[in-house]
Design a protein around this motif. Sequence first.
Motif, PDB file in Angstrom:
ATOM      1  N   SER A 100       0.655  -1.218   0.127  1.00 52.61           N
ATOM      2  CA  SER A 100      -0.109  -0.034   0.095  1.00 52.61           C
ATOM      3  C   SER A 100       0.855   1.169  -0.110  1.00 52.61           C
ATOM      4  CB  SER A 100      -0.921  -0.056   1.288  1.00 52.61           C
ATOM      5  OG  SER A 100      -1.730  -1.124   1.251  1.00 52.61           O
ATOM      6  N   ALA A 101       0.695   2.182  -0.916  1.00 51.00           N
ATOM      7  CA  ALA A 101       1.232   3.386  -1.053  1.00 51.00           C
ATOM      8  C   ALA A 101       0.235   4.523  -0.149  1.00 51.00           C
ATOM      9  CB  ALA A 101       1.533   3.988  -2.452  1.00 51.00           C
ATOM     10  N   ARG A 102       0.631   4.666   0.977  1.00 49.71           N
ATOM     11  CA  ARG A 102      -0.252   5.498   2.042  1.00 49.71           C
ATOM     12  C   ARG A 102      -0.406   6.768   1.445  1.00 49.71           C
ATOM     13  NH1 ARG A 102      -2.746   1.315   4.385  1.00 49.71           N
ATOM     14  NH2 ARG A 102      -1.618   0.051   5.641  1.00 49.71           N
ATOM     15  N   ASP A 103       0.652   7.527   0.968  1.00 50.10           N
ATOM     16  CA  ASP A 103       0.585   8.906   0.532  1.00 50.10           C
ATOM     17  C   ASP A 103      -0.102   9.029  -0.807  1.00 50.10           C
ATOM     18  OD1 ASP A 103       2.723   7.535  -0.691  1.00 50.10           O
ATOM     19  OD2 ASP A 103       3.900   9.160  -0.659  1.00 50.10           O
ATOM     20  N   ILE A 104      -0.182   7.972  -1.748  1.00 44.44           N
ATOM     21  CA  ILE A 104      -1.071   8.165  -2.803  1.00 44.44           C
ATOM     22  C   ILE A 104      -2.535   7.627  -2.378  1.00 44.44           C
ATOM     23  CG2 ILE A 104      -1.708   7.063  -5.061  1.00 44.44           C
ATOM     24  CD1 ILE A 104       1.257   6.447  -5.370  1.00 44.44           C
ATOM     25  N   GLN A 105      -2.644   6.924  -1.682  1.00 43.23           N
ATOM     26  CA  GLN A 105      -4.165   6.532  -0.786  1.00 43.23           C
ATOM     27  C   GLN A 105      -4.739   7.672  -0.366  1.00 43.23           C
ATOM     28  OE1 GLN A 105      -3.704   3.287   1.657  1.00 43.23           O
ATOM     29  NE2 GLN A 105      -5.890   3.254   2.263  1.00 43.23           N
ATOM     30  N   ALA A 106      -3.912   8.320   0.613  1.00 41.98           N
ATOM     31  CA  ALA A 106      -4.593   9.359   1.407  1.00 41.98           C
ATOM     32  C   ALA A 106      -5.204  10.455   0.557  1.00 41.98           C
ATOM     33  CB  ALA A 106      -3.487  10.215   2.252  1.00 41.98           C
TER      34      ALA A 106
END
Length: 420
Positions: free
Chosen positions: A231-237
Amino acid sequence: MTTRSWVPVPEHSDFPVQNLPYGIFSRAGEPGEPPRAGVAIGAYVLDLAGLGEAGGLPYAADFAAPTLNPFMARGRDAWREVRARLTELLTDEAHRAAVEPHLVPRDTVTLHLPFEVADYVDFYASEHHASNLGRVFRPNQPPLMPNWKHLPVGYHGRAGTVVVSGTPVVRPCGQRKAPDAEAPGFGPSVRLDIEAEVGFVVGTPSELGRPVATADFADHVFGVVLVNDWSARDIQAWEYVPLGPFLGKSFATSVSPWVVPLDALAEARVAPPAQDPEPLPYLREDAPWGLDLAMEVECNGTVLSRPPFRTMYWTAAQMLAHMTVNGASLRTGDFYASGTVSGPAADERGSFLELGWNGTEPVKLADGSTRAYLADGDTVTLRATAPGADGVRIGFGEVSGTVVPAREAAGSAGQAEQQQ
């Protein structure tokens, strides 16, 4: 009396005869050899295609296929018939001469994605994980959203990027927006994360428009694998409001190469945590499908956590029932995952987001370095075991992946931030 195989099985092996997980393999160093089905036993793979009819194996032609899908589609009666025959062949010394030539040392094979993925759904079934994320991102609000204890929350993932253990994970690029920035930028993710999960592989399809009941779970689900939902948390956010995960999740989902049959997990069944409020009728279970799986998360040789799957609030049967309650049909090769497995303790968390509390408390590795999120070159490995028949423990093997640098936007500002 403990059932024993005439095949030597090392102590604490993941693959005693009580397990017999299915996989797809080819012999390493033999180019052009077609991938085919096998089962793991001790330090060997039993070549089912080679054994075939000569070993009296039912549905022998299915095992020459490069995926498990043809066999999985046959349904529960066939799965049990083959499992019973394999157990007989591997425990009765009378069959040794016929079977032994088809045992291949496991360290000489290449393992492939064991099934062709039809659809992929990812759930969010751990109350501890969901509560941790709520506390991180909504500190002044209730940790769980109002719907969470009424239904298994999930999203439809991307089947084409489900990959087998050992496949390199390319750092994804995408839009990211810092909280104090006026507009988003583009570049490699700087908050690349893992999610330690358990996955369920569908064998028997269902009719469009007809929901699958919780009681019918074992008639449809062939087996269980380990899952790392990178999971790419910054892209997801930045992207997830209002429609949920998309590019921050769809770049890679790693699965273990061995599918543990559901029947091998009979001794691992437990009741899930108490569900309050009581679920709606379609989600109720007379015989719950909680599972007592002991998981392990390792990064670069350091064990970071041991998430307990038995603490999951929603069971795999409830997830399947919810996934089909609107009439959505199942196909052979459908695959759904539990969502991050996390327990109540700090060393039972299944993601870096939780382990490092969104970067505020970086985790320490054995070499003295620390990680808020993953760096290029990091290798993450997940393992799990469960109680099996005859008092043995059975294993799932492992699912492992190494992060490699992004292939796009080289030289961007985001590239320089990767190691932060």
